[in-house]
Design a protein around this motif. Structure first.
Motif, PDB file in Angstrom:
ATOM      1  N   ALA A   1      27.117  30.509  61.109  1.00 52.39           N
ATOM      2  CA  ALA A   1      26.843  31.908  60.756  1.00 52.39           C
ATOM      3  C   ALA A   1      25.594  32.054  59.880  1.00 52.39           C
ATOM      4  N   GLU A   2      24.925  30.916  59.602  1.00 48.63           N
ATOM      5  CA  GLU A   2      23.710  30.913  58.759  1.00 48.63           C
ATOM      6  C   GLU A   2      23.973  31.588  57.409  1.00 48.63           C
ATOM      7  N   VAL A   3      25.084  31.207  56.806  1.00 43.92           N
ATOM      8  CA  VAL A   3      25.498  31.782  55.527  1.00 43.92           C
ATOM      9  C   VAL A   3      24.675  31.174  54.389  1.00 43.92           C
ATOM     10  N   GLU A   4      24.294  32.029  53.422  1.00 43.89           N
ATOM     11  CA  GLU A   4      23.530  31.571  52.254  1.00 43.89           C
ATOM     12  C   GLU A   4      24.360  31.603  50.964  1.00 43.89           C
ATOM     13  N   LEU A   5      25.433  32.400  50.967  1.00 43.10           N
ATOM     14  CA  LEU A   5      26.240  32.562  49.763  1.00 43.10           C
ATOM     15  C   LEU A   5      27.721  32.604  50.142  1.00 43.10           C
ATOM     16  N   VAL A   6      28.519  31.774  49.494  1.00 41.21           N
ATOM     17  CA  VAL A   6      29.972  31.788  49.698  1.00 41.21           C
ATOM     18  C   VAL A   6      30.622  32.365  48.453  1.00 41.21           C
ATOM     19  N   LEU A   7      31.489  33.361  48.635  1.00 40.05           N
ATOM     20  CA  LEU A   7      32.209  34.002  47.538  1.00 40.05           C
ATOM     21  C   LEU A   7      33.677  33.591  47.622  1.00 40.05           C
ATOM     22  N   ILE A   8      34.161  32.952  46.578  1.00 36.99           N
ATOM     23  CA  ILE A   8      35.556  32.510  46.557  1.00 36.99           C
ATOM     24  C   ILE A   8      36.335  33.410  45.610  1.00 36.99           C
ATOM     25  N   ASP A   9      37.347  34.077  46.148  1.00 32.17           N
ATOM     26  CA  ASP A   9      38.119  35.062  45.380  1.00 32.17           C
ATOM     27  C   ASP A   9      39.170  34.366  44.517  1.00 32.17           C
ATOM     28  N   GLY A  10      38.702  33.777  43.441  1.00 38.56           N
ATOM     29  CA  GLY A  10      39.594  33.077  42.521  1.00 38.56           C
ATOM     30  C   GLY A  10      38.761  32.225  41.590  1.00 38.56           C
ATOM     31  N   PRO A  11      39.410  31.558  40.640  1.00 43.40           N
ATOM     32  CA  PRO A  11      38.653  30.712  39.720  1.00 43.40           C
ATOM     33  C   PRO A  11      38.203  29.418  40.387  1.00 43.40           C
ATOM     34  N   VAL A  12      36.989  29.000  40.114  1.00 44.23           N
ATOM     35  CA  VAL A  12      36.437  27.741  40.623  1.00 44.23           C
ATOM     36  C   VAL A  12      35.871  26.987  39.427  1.00 44.23           C
ATOM     37  N   THR A  13      36.274  25.757  39.243  1.00 39.62           N
ATOM     38  CA  THR A  13      35.774  24.980  38.108  1.00 39.62           C
ATOM     39  C   THR A  13      34.313  24.590  38.356  1.00 39.62           C
ATOM     40  N   PRO A  14      33.565  24.254  37.285  1.00 39.52           N
ATOM     41  CA  PRO A  14      32.177  23.820  37.464  1.00 39.52           C
ATOM     42  C   PRO A  14      32.052  22.620  38.408  1.00 39.52           C
ATOM     43  N   VAL A  15      33.002  21.668  38.326  1.00 40.98           N
ATOM     44  CA  VAL A  15      32.961  20.492  39.193  1.00 40.98           C
ATOM     45  C   VAL A  15      33.162  20.899  40.651  1.00 40.98           C
ATOM     46  N   GLN A  16      34.158  21.771  40.893  1.00 40.97           N
ATOM     47  CA  GLN A  16      34.416  22.239  42.263  1.00 40.97           C
ATOM     48  C   GLN A  16      33.209  22.992  42.811  1.00 40.97           C
ATOM     49  N   GLN A  17      32.604  23.830  41.975  1.00 38.00           N
ATOM     50  CA  GLN A  17      31.436  24.600  42.415  1.00 38.00           C
ATOM     51  C   GLN A  17      30.297  23.663  42.818  1.00 38.00           C
ATOM     52  N   ARG A  18      30.019  22.678  41.977  1.00 36.76           N
ATOM     53  CA  ARG A  18      28.917  21.752  42.267  1.00 36.76           C
ATOM     54  C   ARG A  18      29.191  20.962  43.550  1.00 36.76           C
ATOM     55  N   ASN A  19      30.419  20.485  43.704  1.00 34.20           N
ATOM     56  CA  ASN A  19      30.758  19.681  44.882  1.00 34.20           C
ATOM     57  C   ASN A  19      30.692  20.497  46.171  1.00 34.20           C
ATOM     58  N   LEU A  20      31.219  21.743  46.126  1.00 30.89           N
ATOM     59  CA  LEU A  20      31.213  22.571  47.334  1.00 30.89           C
ATOM     60  C   LEU A  20      29.800  23.008  47.701  1.00 30.89           C
TER      61      LEU A  20
ATOM     62  N   GLY B   1      36.328  51.064  35.243  1.00 34.79           N
ATOM     63  CA  GLY B   1      37.580  50.780  35.945  1.00 34.79           C
ATOM     64  C   GLY B   1      38.055  49.360  35.691  1.00 34.79           C
ATOM     65  N   PHE B   2      39.371  49.161  35.796  1.00 34.35           N
ATOM     66  CA  PHE B   2      39.945  47.838  35.603  1.00 34.35           C
ATOM     67  C   PHE B   2      40.172  47.178  36.962  1.00 34.35           C
ATOM     68  N   ILE B   3      40.466  45.889  36.918  1.00 30.82           N
ATOM     69  CA  ILE B   3      40.730  45.153  38.159  1.00 30.82           C
ATOM     70  C   ILE B   3      41.624  43.972  37.816  1.00 30.82           C
ATOM     71  N   SER B   4      42.378  43.485  38.799  1.00 30.76           N
ATOM     72  CA  SER B   4      43.228  42.324  38.536  1.00 30.76           C
ATOM     73  C   SER B   4      42.353  41.112  38.227  1.00 30.76           C
ATOM     74  N   ASN B   5      42.867  40.246  37.364  1.00 34.89           N
ATOM     75  CA  ASN B   5      42.120  39.047  36.959  1.00 34.89           C
ATOM     76  C   ASN B   5      40.727  39.385  36.452  1.00 34.89           C
ATOM     77  N   LEU B   6      40.626  40.479  35.677  1.00 33.15           N
ATOM     78  CA  LEU B   6      39.339  40.838  35.083  1.00 33.15           C
ATOM     79  C   LEU B   6      38.930  39.700  34.159  1.00 33.15           C
ATOM     80  N   PRO B   7      37.701  39.175  34.327  1.00 30.51           N
ATOM     81  CA  PRO B   7      37.283  38.031  33.504  1.00 30.51           C
ATOM     82  C   PRO B   7      37.472  38.293  32.013  1.00 30.51           C
ATOM     83  N   THR B   8      38.039  37.306  31.321  1.00 30.20           N
ATOM     84  CA  THR B   8      38.281  37.474  29.885  1.00 30.20           C
ATOM     85  C   THR B   8      36.986  37.733  29.133  1.00 30.20           C
ATOM     86  N   GLN B   9      35.874  37.165  29.642  1.00 28.15           N
ATOM     87  CA  GLN B   9      34.583  37.403  28.986  1.00 28.15           C
ATOM     88  C   GLN B   9      34.242  38.884  28.985  1.00 28.15           C
TER      89      GLN B   9
END
Length: 431
Positions: A81-100, A267-275
């Motif tokens: 699909a010639e994708v340039e950006l993958v969005l994962i709907d959930g938390p991803v650790t720095p290690v997982q992000q780098r590896n993927l 507006g609020f949203i579920s799993n709103l980042p604590t930051q």
């Protein structure tokens, strides 16, 4: 004369993944979660979602999030699909992000990163921009990938961040910390200005009504409908970020006018980042100061009950008491089928503090405004006060409010008999 050419902005091709962790009993309904994630992606400009899917997982793999077979399967689809950006709907650790990112050869954002990107694009006021920048830096500090050394240029001076023997990650962390210190100082100045504005509003005898709700519940549309304002309102997540306040005049039951201040919030949203919860606490303090909260719900949404729970949890985290005065506003009843519409209207009519409306068609809005006006029709209380002669400012305020029934001068000061509302008494005690 030079010719003008229009250049199309290149769209970033994105793929949205919603991990469905089957061992998590508290997980959201996966299809609704995926749809919300796609809507979040659509809220970013110049982004084209070319694919989306639910990825069912028995458990999270620490290094890669997904199993090796699923990673290879997704890699083929992403490449095709010639994708340039993958969005994962959930938390991803720095290690997982780098590896993927290394495995798929694409840029990757998790849910927190995506929401931060949206907030960064939408913030308009100085305070909002600073808050988002601080939240983004705090988030990035946990996943240093040698992307922050450019911050040294803002320091001036020697042109390097770290000292002898300092590792790149330590240098990056120091660069972020120094930037955070600068931002906090700037934000403190802006917050002081906001506090002055809040203090000046406290002197105005108008009650404050704050709108809260899940993102895209229709708060801004309602705000525009009743105030005639032109706050940006669109069928989009996080269409409004910066708080807006307007004076609103409502006719009361006695034929007179009731003036209130209506405040529209983020507006609020579920799993709103604590930051972001922490960063926007100053902005959301408008809700803490409100005399009445209107919890606007998208009653036509499939997950309306889950959205309600998410909003109440964030309000609780902000310090809103359970017994805080609140009306529940069931918005978007115009999107319901006739049977569901009738059922909602009947239930709203039977339960106290619930109002079914359509901010678009105006249905139910007059009844809601009447209830807001009635809420502030307080019974007046008679009190005897003694004010020292040095309290001239308080005495003047009592006369401006028109609450003084009689006044006598005595040795210890002014002896006053007043007739006022509980709200006026509260204002007087806080002076």
């Amino acid at each position: 004369m030079a010719e003008l050419y229009e250049h199309d902005v290149k769209q970033t091709r994105a793929w949205v993944l919603h991990p469905d962790i089957t061992s998590d009993r508290d997980r959201r309904e996966p299809q609704a979660g995926l749809e919300e994630a796609v809507a979040l992606a659509a809220a970013l400009p110049d982004l084209e979602v070319v694919g989306s899917e639910i990825v069912r997982l028995p458990k999270i793999q620490p290094g890669y999030l997904f199993g090796s077979g699923k990673i290879e399967e997704l890699k083929q689809r992403i490449k095709a699909a010639e994708v340039e950006l993958v969005l994962i709907d959930g938390p991803v650790t720095p290690v997982q992000q780098r590896n993927l990112e290394k495995e798929w050869k694409v840029k990757l954002l998790d849910r927190t990163g995506l929401i931060l990107e949206i907030f960064s694009d939408r913030a308009r006021t100085r305070e909002g921009v600073l808050q988002v920048e601080m939240a983004a830096l705090t988030y990035q500090r946990t996943r240093l990938v040698r992307a922050w050394t450019h911050l040294e240029r803002q320091r001036g001076g020697l042109g390097f961040v770290g000292g002898p023997g300092e590792t790149q990650i330590e240098a990056d962390r120091r660069a972020i910390d120094e930037q955070l210190v600068r931002l906090r100082r700037q934000l403190e100045k802006v917050v002081k200005t906001r506090e002055l504005h809040r203090a000046s509003r406290a002197k105005v005898p108008f009650p404050i009504v704050a709108l809260v709700g899940y993102t895209n519940a229709g708060k801004s549309t309602f705000f525009n409908t009743v105030t005639g304002a032109d706050v940006f309102a669109k069928d989009m997540l996080f269409a409004t970020l910066d708080p807006t306040m307007r004076q609103l005049v409502i006719e009361n039951a006695h034929g007179g006018d009731r003036e209130i201040i209506l405040s529209d919030t983020v507006g609020f949203i579920s799993n709103l980042p604590t930051q972001l919860v922490a960063a926007f606490r100053a902005t959301l303090e408008e809700v803490l100061d409100a005399d009445l909260i209107l919890h606007v719900r998208d009653i036509a949404a499939e997950e309306t009950e889950e959205q309600k729970d998410d909003v109440l949890k964030i309000l609780s985290d902000l310090g809103i008491k359970e017994d805080a005065p609140m009306f529940e506003v069931w918005n978007k009843i115009d999107l319901l089928d006739p049977e569901a519409h009738a059922a909602r209207m009947e239930r709203a009519g039977q339960e106290e503090g619930i109002f079914a409306i359509s901010a678009v068609t105006g249905e139910g809005v007059p009844q809601l405004l009447s209830a807001i006006s009635g809420f502030f029709e307080e019974d007046k209380i008679e009190r005897d006060l003694v004010l020292p002669y040095s309290e001239g400012k308080k005495r003047a305020w009592l006369f401006e409010e028109g609450v003084v029934l009689s006044e006598e001068m005595a040795e210890d000061g002014y002896q006053l008999k007043v007739l006022w509302t509980p709200r006026q008494e509260k204002q007087f005690r806080e002076m």
